[in-house]
Scaffold this active site. Structure first.
Site, PDB file in Angstrom:
ATOM      1  N   ASN A   9       3.099 -10.884  -3.887  1.00 51.28           N
ATOM      2  CA  ASN A   9       1.950 -10.628  -3.023  1.00 51.28           C
ATOM      3  C   ASN A   9       0.728 -10.588  -3.934  1.00 51.28           C
ATOM      4  O   ASN A   9       0.508  -9.606  -4.638  1.00 51.28           O
ATOM      5  CB  ASN A   9       2.124  -9.292  -2.288  1.00 51.28           C
ATOM      6  CG  ASN A   9       0.881  -8.922  -1.507  1.00 51.28           C
ATOM      7  OD1 ASN A   9       0.022  -9.767  -1.257  1.00 51.28           O
ATOM      8  ND2 ASN A   9       0.770  -7.655  -1.122  1.00 51.28           N
ATOM      9  N   LYS A  11      -2.299 -10.418  -3.157  1.00 52.55           N
ATOM     10  CA  LYS A  11      -3.431  -9.642  -2.594  1.00 52.55           C
ATOM     11  C   LYS A  11      -4.716 -10.454  -2.744  1.00 52.55           C
ATOM     12  O   LYS A  11      -4.671 -11.676  -2.668  1.00 52.55           O
ATOM     13  CB  LYS A  11      -3.524  -8.269  -3.261  1.00 52.55           C
ATOM     14  CG  LYS A  11      -2.182  -7.558  -3.332  1.00 52.55           C
ATOM     15  CD  LYS A  11      -2.292  -6.127  -3.726  1.00 52.55           C
ATOM     16  CE  LYS A  11      -0.900  -5.565  -3.972  1.00 52.55           C
ATOM     17  NZ  LYS A  11      -0.850  -4.124  -3.919  1.00 52.55           N
ATOM     18  N   HIS A  94       1.601  -4.707   5.714  1.00 53.44           N
ATOM     19  CA  HIS A  94       1.412  -4.163   4.368  1.00 53.44           C
ATOM     20  C   HIS A  94       0.594  -2.873   4.442  1.00 53.44           C
ATOM     21  O   HIS A  94      -0.329  -2.754   5.252  1.00 53.44           O
ATOM     22  CB  HIS A  94       0.720  -5.200   3.481  1.00 53.44           C
ATOM     23  CG  HIS A  94       0.781  -4.815   2.038  1.00 53.44           C
ATOM     24  ND1 HIS A  94      -0.097  -3.905   1.481  1.00 53.44           N
ATOM     25  CD2 HIS A  94       1.640  -5.172   1.058  1.00 53.44           C
ATOM     26  CE1 HIS A  94       0.219  -3.741   0.209  1.00 53.44           C
ATOM     27  NE2 HIS A  94       1.269  -4.496  -0.082  1.00 53.44           N
ATOM     28  N   GLU A  96      -1.721  -1.757   2.721  1.00 54.56           N
ATOM     29  CA  GLU A  96      -3.180  -1.905   2.567  1.00 54.56           C
ATOM     30  C   GLU A  96      -3.813  -2.364   3.879  1.00 54.56           C
ATOM     31  O   GLU A  96      -4.928  -1.959   4.210  1.00 54.56           O
ATOM     32  CB  GLU A  96      -3.486  -2.873   1.406  1.00 54.56           C
ATOM     33  CG  GLU A  96      -3.172  -2.218   0.070  1.00 54.56           C
ATOM     34  CD  GLU A  96      -2.708  -3.173  -1.020  1.00 54.56           C
ATOM     35  OE1 GLU A  96      -2.943  -4.384  -0.907  1.00 54.56           O
ATOM     36  OE2 GLU A  96      -2.079  -2.685  -1.976  1.00 54.56           O
ATOM     37  N   GLU A 166       8.335  -0.266   1.373  1.00 54.10           N
ATOM     38  CA  GLU A 166       7.370  -0.048   0.300  1.00 54.10           C
ATOM     39  C   GLU A 166       6.781   1.355   0.427  1.00 54.10           C
ATOM     40  O   GLU A 166       5.832   1.562   1.196  1.00 54.10           O
ATOM     41  CB  GLU A 166       6.228  -1.068   0.396  1.00 54.10           C
ATOM     42  CG  GLU A 166       6.679  -2.501   0.289  1.00 54.10           C
ATOM     43  CD  GLU A 166       5.532  -3.394  -0.187  1.00 54.10           C
ATOM     44  OE1 GLU A 166       5.656  -3.961  -1.264  1.00 54.10           O
ATOM     45  OE2 GLU A 166       4.514  -3.478   0.510  1.00 54.10           O
ATOM     46  N   GLY A 172       1.130  -0.214  -6.513  1.00 54.39           N
ATOM     47  CA  GLY A 172      -0.006  -0.366  -7.421  1.00 54.39           C
ATOM     48  C   GLY A 172      -0.289   0.881  -8.250  1.00 54.39           C
ATOM     49  O   GLY A 172      -1.335   0.996  -8.872  1.00 54.39           O
ATOM     50  N   SER A 212       5.560  -1.217  -7.510  1.00 50.54           N
ATOM     51  CA  SER A 212       5.568  -1.205  -8.981  1.00 50.54           C
ATOM     52  C   SER A 212       6.857  -1.749  -9.587  1.00 50.54           C
ATOM     53  O   SER A 212       7.332  -1.230 -10.597  1.00 50.54           O
ATOM     54  CB  SER A 212       5.265   0.205  -9.497  1.00 50.54           C
ATOM     55  OG  SER A 212       3.993   0.629  -9.035  1.00 50.54           O
TER      56      SER A 212
HETATM   57  C1  PEP Z   1       2.679  -4.799  -2.948  1.00 49.23           C
HETATM   58  O1  PEP Z   1       1.504  -5.102  -2.947  1.00 49.23           O
HETATM   59  O2  PEP Z   1       3.372  -5.064  -1.974  1.00 49.23           O
HETATM   60  C2  PEP Z   1       3.227  -4.127  -4.137  1.00 49.23           C
HETATM   61  C3  PEP Z   1       4.469  -3.726  -4.117  1.00 49.23           C
HETATM   62  O3  PEP Z   1       2.376  -3.953  -5.210  1.00 49.23           O
HETATM   63  P1  PEP Z   1       2.789  -3.475  -6.705  1.00 49.23           P
HETATM   64  O4  PEP Z   1       4.019  -4.265  -7.090  1.00 49.23           O
HETATM   65  O5  PEP Z   1       1.606  -3.809  -7.547  1.00 49.23           O
HETATM   66  O6  PEP Z   1       3.076  -2.009  -6.622  1.00 49.23           O
END
Ligand code: PEP
Length: 249
Positions: A9, A11, A94, A96, A166, A172, A212
């Site tokens: 992803n 973003k 997601h 965000e 998630e 992040g 992460s």
């Molecule tokens: C994501 O944006 O779905 C995500 C898991 O980000 P990160 O791996 O940076 O935590």
């Protein structure tokens, strides 16, 4: 056997030439053949990414779409537009999008319906926030997210759904759910699916972990019996790291 999937992803990162460079670098990597690999690029790069990945093992996903298929929605893109440029997969839900664009599970249920009507495969993201975990509400929160956004679907529609658990506190932040925490939640998700549908359906849906994931922790997370891969944010922006994660099963 469930599909193993790793999706990046990106973003809102990378300009046009950086997008092209990253995809070229990924195409040069040797990626495990039994893992489905996708990259969710910013909308503006989708069409070139689709062309660039033709005849490769990498597929391209969109990060968002509107629930309507056309109309007076300035700035939005629709499922039909995505299909018309060869995009077949969409990320929905997601954290965000939920936090900054106020997407609720009710709205997501509409987006899910529109995506399915337009034959898009869905990677549906969901997960609890830190205070919900601290209050020990994480299992209930996740069950509710699934119920409100997805449990109106017929069993037959689930072959087009991939789930991505998630935990918001791990996205992040550098903070990862431990492999045991991921496994515990993924097992819970399957039990909720089994109760709503049946055991066979619960066992057939791929459930990814996101939050992460890095080359250093991917193997341990993917080794959990109910984890079928990952949704990767930051580490998907580096070809070496993303390839190492794809090859971590
Ligand atoms: C994501 O944006 O779905 C995500 C898991 O980000 P990160 O791996 O940076 O935590």
């Amino acid at each position: 056997m469930r599909k193993q999937i790793v999706s990046g992803n990106w973003k809102m990162n990378l300009d046009a030439s950086q997008s092209i460079e990253l995809i070229e670098a990924l195409k040069e990597k040797s990626l495990a053949a039994d893992v489905s690999v996708a990259i969710a690029t910013p909308a503006i790069h989708l069409e070139s990414a689709v062309k660039q990945t033709e005849n490769s093992a990498i597929s391209v996903a969109a990060q968002n779409m509107h629930q309507a298929t056309s109309g007076a929605f300035t700035g939005e893109i629709s499922a039909t537009m995505l299909k018309s440029i060869g995009v077949n997969t969409i990320l929905l839900g997601h954290s965000e999008r939920r936090a900054y664009f106020h997407e609720t599970d009710e709205l997501l249920a509409e987006k899910v319906n529109t995506a399915l009507e337009n034959e898009l495969e869905i990677i549906f993201c969901f997960g609890e926030e830190l205070d919900e975990r601290k209050k020990d509400r994480h299992f209930d929160v996740v069950s509710e997210q699934l119920r409100k956004a997805l449990f109106h679907l017929d069993a037959s529609q689930w072959k087009h759904i991939v789930l991505a658990y998630e935990p918001v506190w791990a996205i992040g932040t550098g903070e990862t759910a431990s492999p045991a925490q991921a496994q515990e939640m993924h097992a819970h998700i399957r039990s909720v699916l089994a109760a709503q549908y049946d055991h066979a359906l619960a066992q057939s849906v791929s459930v990814l972990y996101g939050g992460s994931v890095k080359p250093a922790n991917a193997q341990e997370i993917f080794a959990q019996p109910d984890v079928d891969g990952g949704l990767i944010g930051g580490a998907s922006l580096k070809a070496d790291d993303f390839a190492a994660i794809v090859n971590a099963f």
